[in-house]
Design a protein around this motif. Structure first.
Motif, short mmCIF file in Angstrom:
data_model
loop_
_atom_site.label_atom_id
_atom_site.label_comp_id
_atom_site.label_asym_id
_atom_site.label_seq_id
_atom_site.Cartn_x
_atom_site.Cartn_y
_atom_site.Cartn_z
N GLY A 107 0.89 -1.18 0.05
CA GLY A 107 -0.15 -0.01 -0.04
C GLY A 107 0.75 1.25 0.10
O GLY A 107 0.40 2.30 -0.37
N LYS A 108 1.87 1.06 0.27
CA LYS A 108 3.30 2.31 0.47
C LYS A 108 4.49 1.61 0.60
O LYS A 108 4.59 0.71 1.05
CB LYS A 108 2.86 3.25 1.41
N PRO A 109 5.51 2.42 0.40
CA PRO A 109 6.90 1.67 0.43
C PRO A 109 7.26 1.08 1.77
O PRO A 109 6.62 1.85 2.90
CB PRO A 109 7.70 2.83 0.03
N LEU A 110 7.94 -0.01 1.70
CA LEU A 110 8.13 -0.79 3.04
C LEU A 110 8.98 0.38 4.19
O LEU A 110 8.58 0.37 5.36
CB LEU A 110 9.08 -1.92 2.71
N GLU A 111 9.67 1.21 3.39
CA GLU A 111 10.31 2.40 4.35
C GLU A 111 9.40 3.37 4.88
O GLU A 111 10.09 3.99 5.98
CB GLU A 111 11.72 2.69 3.69
N ARG A 112 8.31 3.17 4.61
CA ARG A 112 7.28 4.30 5.12
C ARG A 112 6.30 3.53 5.97
O ARG A 112 5.41 3.81 6.54
CB ARG A 112 6.65 5.03 4.15
N ILE A 113 6.43 2.20 6.16
CA ILE A 113 5.59 1.27 7.27
C ILE A 113 6.22 1.10 8.21
O ILE A 113 7.31 0.53 8.34
CB ILE A 113 4.98 -0.01 6.34
N GLY A 114 5.70 1.61 9.63
CA GLY A 114 6.48 1.30 10.82
C GLY A 114 5.98 0.03 11.37
O GLY A 114 5.21 -0.26 11.27
N PHE A 115 6.88 -0.30 12.23
CA PHE A 115 6.63 -1.87 13.05
C PHE A 115 5.25 -1.57 13.83
O PHE A 115 4.30 -2.43 13.92
CB PHE A 115 7.74 -2.05 13.99
N TYR A 116 4.87 -0.23 14.48
CA TYR A 116 3.81 -0.24 15.28
C TYR A 116 2.53 -0.04 14.51
O TYR A 116 1.56 -0.60 14.73
CB TYR A 116 3.73 1.23 16.11
N GLU A 117 2.71 0.36 13.01
CA GLU A 117 1.38 0.17 12.03
C GLU A 117 1.18 -1.11 11.84
O GLU A 117 -0.21 -1.24 11.80
CB GLU A 117 2.07 0.96 10.80
N VAL A 118 2.09 -2.03 11.85
CA VAL A 118 1.74 -3.42 11.40
C VAL A 118 1.38 -3.98 12.75
O VAL A 118 0.22 -4.69 12.78
CB VAL A 118 3.03 -4.18 11.09
N PHE A 119 1.76 -3.57 14.02
CA PHE A 119 1.24 -4.19 15.51
C PHE A 119 -0.14 -3.90 15.36
O PHE A 119 -1.10 -4.91 15.60
CB PHE A 119 2.10 -3.65 16.27
N VAL A 120 -0.46 -2.74 15.09
CA VAL A 120 -1.96 -2.19 15.40
C VAL A 120 -2.86 -2.87 14.20
O VAL A 120 -3.91 -3.12 14.63
CB VAL A 120 -2.08 -0.46 15.11
N ALA A 121 -2.01 -2.93 13.12
CA ALA A 121 -3.03 -3.78 12.07
C ALA A 121 -3.51 -5.08 12.56
O ALA A 121 -4.52 -5.59 12.29
CB ALA A 121 -2.36 -3.84 10.66
#
Length: 132
Positions: free
Chosen positions: A67-81
């Protein structure tokens, strides 16, 4: 606090998609590559799509992309998802049941609130590309 396997698999999936961004990847291909049963991957993919971390394209040539470049996806974003907002104690939840008359002056609550903020800040500090 224990990080769920879904978060681990989500990070693996995002990294695999990033590494193979020149082609469209099916859900079954991704599940096989990260060694997770397809139904579990499909659930994780739905969670990531809801947070716009993954895009799915239907059809014969469909598949998944970031959905966006991997370098713009934070660990906490994945955790929340995959796991929802971090809540280290029931005391910090919006509809908590505290038996203290004045919870605003509670030292334990203040400590837990600071601890939770620190954890979230640390989890937000690095993006997935930096981690993997």
């Amino acid at each position: 606090m224990k990080i769920q396997m879904a978060t681990d698999y989500a990070i693996r999936a995002l990294h695999y998609i990033h590494e193979n961004s020149d082609t469209t990847l099916s859900g079954r291909e991704i599940a096989e590559a990260i060694d997770v049963p397809y139904p579990f991957f499909a659930k994780i993919a739905d969670q990531l799509k809801r947070k716009n971390l993954l895009i799915s394209t239907k059809g014969r040539k469909g598949g998944y992309s970031l959905g966006k470049p991997l370098e713009r996806i934070g660990f906490y974003e994945v955790f929340v998802a995959t796991e929802g907002e971090l809540q280290i104690s029931k005391c910090l939840m919006e509809h908590r049941n505290c038996n203290r008359a004045n919870e605003d002056s509670c030292g334990l609550r203040g400590f837990l609130c600071d601890l939770q903020k620190s954890l979230i800040a640390e989890m937000s500090r690095k993006n997935i590309l930096e981690i993997v």
